[in-house]
Design a protein around this motif. Structure first.
Motif, PDB file in Angstrom:
ATOM      1  N   ARG A  25      34.003  44.980  38.195  1.00 35.64           N
ATOM      2  CA  ARG A  25      34.793  45.014  36.445  1.00 35.64           C
ATOM      3  C   ARG A  25      34.618  46.345  36.120  1.00 35.64           C
ATOM      4  O   ARG A  25      35.679  46.674  35.356  1.00 35.64           O
ATOM      5  N   CYS A  34      26.742  45.219  34.605  1.00 36.75           N
ATOM      6  CA  CYS A  34      26.405  44.547  36.212  1.00 36.75           C
ATOM      7  C   CYS A  34      26.938  44.520  36.899  1.00 36.75           C
ATOM      8  O   CYS A  34      26.625  43.837  38.083  1.00 36.75           O
ATOM      9  N   SER A  35      28.011  44.804  36.849  1.00 37.77           N
ATOM     10  CA  SER A  35      29.765  45.016  37.692  1.00 37.77           C
ATOM     11  C   SER A  35      30.553  46.122  38.460  1.00 37.77           C
ATOM     12  O   SER A  35      31.133  46.348  37.102  1.00 37.77           O
ATOM     13  N   GLU A  36      30.092  46.554  38.901  1.00 34.03           N
ATOM     14  CA  GLU A  36      31.031  47.807  39.626  1.00 34.03           C
ATOM     15  C   GLU A  36      32.494  47.460  39.649  1.00 34.03           C
ATOM     16  O   GLU A  36      33.042  48.442  39.207  1.00 34.03           O
TER      17      GLU A  36
END
Length: 277
Positions: free
Chosen positions: A107, A103-105
Protein backbone atom coordinates in the motif's frame (compact mmCIF):
# COMPACT_ATOMS: atom_id res chain seq x y z
CA UNK A 1 -3.54 25.64 -6.31
CA UNK A 2 -4.81 28.47 -4.11
CA UNK A 3 -6.67 27.92 -0.85
CA UNK A 4 -8.15 30.33 1.66
CA UNK A 5 -7.32 29.23 5.18
CA UNK A 6 -9.72 31.03 7.50
CA UNK A 7 -10.35 31.15 11.24
CA UNK A 8 -13.89 29.83 10.76
CA UNK A 9 -15.36 27.08 8.64
CA UNK A 10 -17.19 28.38 5.57
CA UNK A 11 -20.78 27.26 4.90
CA UNK A 12 -20.81 24.67 2.13
CA UNK A 13 -23.63 22.19 2.77
CA UNK A 14 -26.44 24.26 1.30
CA UNK A 15 -24.39 24.76 -1.87
CA UNK A 16 -23.81 21.00 -2.03
CA UNK A 17 -27.52 20.24 -1.64
CA UNK A 18 -28.35 22.61 -4.50
CA UNK A 19 -25.63 21.20 -6.74
CA UNK A 20 -26.17 17.48 -5.94
CA UNK A 21 -22.82 16.48 -7.47
CA UNK A 22 -21.97 12.95 -8.55
CA UNK A 23 -19.05 11.70 -6.42
CA UNK A 24 -17.14 8.63 -7.57
CA UNK A 25 -15.76 6.56 -4.68
CA UNK A 26 -13.44 3.59 -5.11
CA UNK A 27 -13.35 2.31 -1.57
CA UNK A 28 -13.34 -0.89 0.43
CA UNK A 29 -16.36 -3.17 0.91
CA UNK A 30 -16.15 -2.70 4.69
CA UNK A 31 -17.23 0.94 4.42
CA UNK A 32 -18.82 1.25 0.98
CA UNK A 33 -22.42 1.35 2.22
CA UNK A 34 -21.73 3.96 4.90
CA UNK A 35 -19.76 6.11 2.45
CA UNK A 36 -22.68 6.03 0.02
CA UNK A 37 -25.25 6.84 2.70
CA UNK A 38 -23.06 9.58 4.16
CA UNK A 39 -22.87 11.23 0.75
CA UNK A 40 -26.62 10.96 0.28
CA UNK A 41 -27.17 12.46 3.74
CA UNK A 42 -25.32 15.67 2.83
CA UNK A 43 -26.89 16.04 -0.61
CA UNK A 44 -24.35 14.43 -2.95
CA UNK A 45 -24.97 11.51 -5.29
CA UNK A 46 -22.59 8.54 -4.86
CA UNK A 47 -21.39 6.06 -7.44
CA UNK A 48 -19.10 3.26 -6.27
CA UNK A 49 -17.90 1.68 -9.52
CA UNK A 50 -14.59 -0.19 -9.48
CA UNK A 51 -14.38 -2.31 -12.66
CA UNK A 52 -11.26 -1.28 -14.62
CA UNK A 53 -13.19 -1.20 -17.89
CA UNK A 54 -15.67 1.44 -16.72
CA UNK A 55 -13.99 3.65 -14.13
CA UNK A 56 -12.46 6.10 -16.61
CA UNK A 57 -15.82 6.96 -18.13
CA UNK A 58 -17.56 7.14 -14.77
CA UNK A 59 -14.85 9.36 -13.29
CA UNK A 60 -15.08 11.66 -16.31
CA UNK A 61 -18.81 12.11 -15.62
CA UNK A 62 -18.31 12.78 -11.89
CA UNK A 63 -17.50 16.03 -10.10
CA UNK A 64 -15.05 14.50 -7.59
CA UNK A 65 -13.13 11.27 -6.97
CA UNK A 66 -12.33 9.57 -3.66
CA UNK A 67 -9.71 6.81 -3.54
CA UNK A 68 -9.40 4.61 -0.43
CA UNK A 69 -6.64 2.02 0.08
CA UNK A 70 -8.49 -0.09 2.65
CA UNK A 71 -8.84 -3.85 2.02
CA UNK A 72 -6.85 -3.45 -1.20
CA UNK A 73 -7.19 -5.82 -4.19
CA UNK A 74 -5.49 -6.14 -7.57
CA UNK A 75 -8.64 -5.04 -9.38
CA UNK A 76 -9.11 -1.97 -7.20
CA UNK A 77 -5.45 -1.00 -7.52
CA UNK A 78 -5.77 -1.06 -11.30
CA UNK A 79 -9.06 0.84 -11.25
CA UNK A 80 -7.82 3.54 -8.88
CA UNK A 81 -4.87 4.43 -11.10
CA UNK A 82 -7.12 4.56 -14.18
CA UNK A 83 -9.66 6.73 -12.38
CA UNK A 84 -6.97 8.94 -10.82
CA UNK A 85 -5.34 9.52 -14.19
CA UNK A 86 -8.70 10.44 -15.70
CA UNK A 87 -9.44 12.83 -12.86
CA UNK A 88 -6.07 14.54 -13.26
CA UNK A 89 -6.50 14.89 -17.02
CA UNK A 90 -10.01 16.32 -16.62
CA UNK A 91 -9.13 18.55 -13.63
CA UNK A 92 -11.61 16.69 -11.42
CA UNK A 93 -10.70 17.10 -7.72
CA UNK A 94 -9.39 13.91 -6.16
CA UNK A 95 -8.73 12.73 -2.59
CA UNK A 96 -6.64 9.72 -1.61
CA UNK A 97 -7.08 8.10 1.82
CA UNK A 98 -3.86 6.36 2.88
CA UNK A 99 -5.56 3.56 4.81
CA UNK A 100 -3.08 0.96 6.02
CA UNK A 101 0.14 2.33 4.51
CA UNK A 102 1.80 1.83 7.90
CA UNK A 103 1.24 -1.93 7.89
CA UNK A 104 1.68 -2.78 4.21
CA UNK A 105 4.65 -2.11 1.95
CA UNK A 106 2.35 -2.82 -0.99
CA UNK A 107 0.00 0.00 0.00
CA UNK A 108 2.81 2.44 0.79
CA UNK A 109 4.51 1.92 -2.58
CA UNK A 110 1.16 2.18 -4.33
CA UNK A 111 0.26 5.38 -2.48
CA UNK A 112 3.55 6.99 -3.49
CA UNK A 113 2.96 5.98 -7.11
CA UNK A 114 -0.62 7.29 -7.07
CA UNK A 115 0.32 10.65 -5.58
CA UNK A 116 3.22 11.11 -8.02
CA UNK A 117 1.17 10.14 -11.07
CA UNK A 118 -2.35 11.39 -10.29
CA UNK A 119 -1.67 14.49 -8.14
CA UNK A 120 -4.65 14.37 -5.75
CA UNK A 121 -5.58 17.72 -4.23
CA UNK A 122 -6.17 16.18 -0.77
CA UNK A 123 -4.03 13.53 0.90
CA UNK A 124 -5.81 12.09 3.95
CA UNK A 125 -4.69 9.77 6.71
CA UNK A 126 -4.37 9.40 10.44
CA UNK A 127 -1.25 10.69 12.19
CA UNK A 128 0.59 7.37 11.93
CA UNK A 129 -0.21 7.05 8.21
CA UNK A 130 0.87 10.59 7.33
CA UNK A 131 4.04 10.30 9.43
CA UNK A 132 4.92 7.08 7.60
CA UNK A 133 4.14 8.66 4.23
CA UNK A 134 6.61 11.43 5.15
CA UNK A 135 9.28 8.79 5.83
CA UNK A 136 9.07 8.98 9.62
CA UNK A 137 8.70 6.07 12.02
CA UNK A 138 5.22 5.51 13.44
CA UNK A 139 3.48 3.43 16.07
CA UNK A 140 0.42 2.24 14.20
CA UNK A 141 -1.57 -0.80 15.30
CA UNK A 142 -2.93 -2.19 12.04
CA UNK A 143 -4.86 0.63 10.39
CA UNK A 144 -5.23 2.55 13.66
CA UNK A 145 -2.94 5.39 14.70
CA UNK A 146 -0.62 4.78 17.62
CA UNK A 147 -1.11 6.77 20.79
CA UNK A 148 2.49 8.00 20.57
CA UNK A 149 1.77 9.56 17.17
CA UNK A 150 -1.12 11.78 18.30
CA UNK A 151 -0.66 15.54 18.20
CA UNK A 152 0.54 17.20 21.41
CA UNK A 153 2.18 20.45 22.49
CA UNK A 154 5.66 18.91 22.39
CA UNK A 155 5.46 17.78 18.74
CA UNK A 156 3.23 20.50 17.25
CA UNK A 157 5.99 22.62 15.69
CA UNK A 158 7.75 19.61 14.19
CA UNK A 159 4.49 18.23 12.74
CA UNK A 160 3.61 21.59 11.22
CA UNK A 161 6.99 21.80 9.46
CA UNK A 162 6.87 18.18 8.32
CA UNK A 163 3.33 18.27 6.99
CA UNK A 164 3.77 21.71 5.43
CA UNK A 165 6.76 20.37 3.50
CA UNK A 166 4.56 17.51 2.26
CA UNK A 167 1.83 19.95 1.23
CA UNK A 168 4.34 22.03 -0.75
CA UNK A 169 6.02 19.00 -2.32
CA UNK A 170 2.75 17.41 -3.45
CA UNK A 171 0.79 20.64 -4.05
CA UNK A 172 -1.99 19.11 -1.96
CA UNK A 173 -3.86 19.82 1.25
CA UNK A 174 -2.89 17.30 3.93
CA UNK A 175 -5.81 16.16 6.10
CA UNK A 176 -4.63 14.38 9.25
CA UNK A 177 -7.16 12.79 11.60
CA UNK A 178 -6.78 12.16 15.31
CA UNK A 179 -8.01 13.44 18.65
CA UNK A 180 -7.22 16.84 17.16
CA UNK A 181 -7.52 16.94 13.38
CA UNK A 182 -5.04 18.94 11.29
CA UNK A 183 -5.53 20.52 7.88
CA UNK A 184 -2.27 21.70 6.38
CA UNK A 185 -1.83 23.73 3.20
CA UNK A 186 0.77 26.11 1.81
CA UNK A 187 -1.04 28.98 3.53
CA UNK A 188 -1.30 27.64 7.05
CA UNK A 189 -2.72 25.10 9.47
CA UNK A 190 -6.18 24.52 10.90
CA UNK A 191 -6.64 22.48 14.06
CA UNK A 192 -10.10 21.05 14.71
CA UNK A 193 -11.14 19.82 18.17
CA UNK A 194 -14.63 18.60 17.27
CA UNK A 195 -15.37 14.91 17.65
CA UNK A 196 -15.85 12.07 20.11
CA UNK A 197 -13.92 8.87 20.91
CA UNK A 198 -17.07 6.95 19.99
CA UNK A 199 -16.35 7.64 16.29
CA UNK A 200 -13.26 5.42 16.50
CA UNK A 201 -15.41 2.53 17.76
CA UNK A 202 -17.51 2.45 14.58
CA UNK A 203 -15.74 1.00 11.56
CA UNK A 204 -15.64 3.13 8.43
CA UNK A 205 -16.05 6.59 9.95
CA UNK A 206 -12.66 7.65 8.61
CA UNK A 207 -13.65 6.40 5.17
CA UNK A 208 -16.90 8.35 5.45
CA UNK A 209 -14.92 11.49 6.23
CA UNK A 210 -12.90 10.97 3.05
CA UNK A 211 -16.08 10.62 1.00
CA UNK A 212 -17.62 13.72 2.59
CA UNK A 213 -14.46 15.74 1.93
CA UNK A 214 -14.53 14.67 -1.72
CA UNK A 215 -18.14 15.86 -1.97
CA UNK A 216 -17.30 19.27 -0.52
CA UNK A 217 -14.43 19.59 -3.02
CA UNK A 218 -17.15 20.26 -5.58
CA UNK A 219 -18.22 23.48 -3.82
CA UNK A 220 -15.07 24.67 -2.05
CA UNK A 221 -11.30 24.72 -2.26
CA UNK A 222 -9.41 21.69 -0.89
CA UNK A 223 -8.73 23.51 2.39
CA UNK A 224 -12.33 24.70 2.73
CA UNK A 225 -13.72 21.26 1.88
CA UNK A 226 -11.44 19.54 4.38
CA UNK A 227 -12.30 22.02 7.15
CA UNK A 228 -16.05 21.73 6.61
CA UNK A 229 -15.97 17.94 6.42
CA UNK A 230 -13.95 17.42 9.62
CA UNK A 231 -16.14 19.87 11.54
CA UNK A 232 -19.35 18.34 10.20
CA UNK A 233 -18.22 14.79 11.00
CA UNK A 234 -16.96 15.77 14.44
CA UNK A 235 -20.12 17.67 15.39
CA UNK A 236 -22.34 14.90 14.01
CA UNK A 237 -20.37 12.42 16.13
CA UNK A 238 -20.73 14.56 19.26
CA UNK A 239 -24.47 14.89 18.83
CA UNK A 240 -24.95 11.23 17.87
CA UNK A 241 -23.09 10.14 21.01
CA UNK A 242 -25.34 12.33 23.16
CA UNK A 243 -28.51 10.93 21.56
CA UNK A 244 -27.63 7.23 21.27
CA UNK A 245 -27.81 4.22 23.60
CA UNK A 246 -25.03 1.98 22.31
CA UNK A 247 -23.14 1.55 19.05
CA UNK A 248 -26.14 0.47 17.00
CA UNK A 249 -28.13 3.60 17.68
CA UNK A 250 -24.95 5.70 17.42
CA UNK A 251 -24.55 4.43 13.86
CA UNK A 252 -28.10 5.46 13.00
CA UNK A 253 -27.86 8.81 14.77
CA UNK A 254 -24.60 9.63 12.99
CA UNK A 255 -26.33 9.42 9.61
CA UNK A 256 -29.26 11.39 11.02
CA UNK A 257 -27.00 14.20 12.20
CA UNK A 258 -25.11 14.35 8.89
CA UNK A 259 -28.51 14.81 7.26
CA UNK A 260 -30.00 17.30 9.72
CA UNK A 261 -27.11 19.57 10.67
CA UNK A 262 -27.32 22.96 8.97
CA UNK A 263 -24.58 25.28 7.78
CA UNK A 264 -25.40 27.63 10.64
CA UNK A 265 -24.99 24.86 13.22
CA UNK A 266 -21.74 23.59 11.73
CA UNK A 267 -20.23 27.07 11.54
CA UNK A 268 -21.34 28.04 15.05
CA UNK A 269 -20.25 24.77 16.71
CA UNK A 270 -16.91 24.37 14.89
CA UNK A 271 -13.88 24.33 17.19
CA UNK A 272 -11.08 25.61 14.96
CA UNK A 273 -7.69 27.15 15.61
CA UNK A 274 -5.94 28.86 12.68
CA UNK A 275 -2.14 28.94 12.58
CA UNK A 276 -0.85 31.02 9.62
CA UNK A 277 2.23 29.71 7.88
Amino acid sequence: MTERMTKTVLPLKEQLIKKQPLVHCITNPISINDCANGLLAVGARPIMAEHPAEVAGITASAKALMINLGNITDVRMSSMLIAGTQAHQNEIPCLIDLVGVTCSELRMNYAIRFVNNCHPCVIKGNFSEILAFCGRSSHAAGIDAGEEDQLCENNLEDRIRLFHDLAVRTDAVILITGRTDMIVSREGVLLCDNGTPVLSRLTGTGCMLGALTAAFLTVGTPAEASAYAVCLMGIAGEQAAALSHGMGSFHTELINRLDLLTDHEVCSLAKLIFLPQ
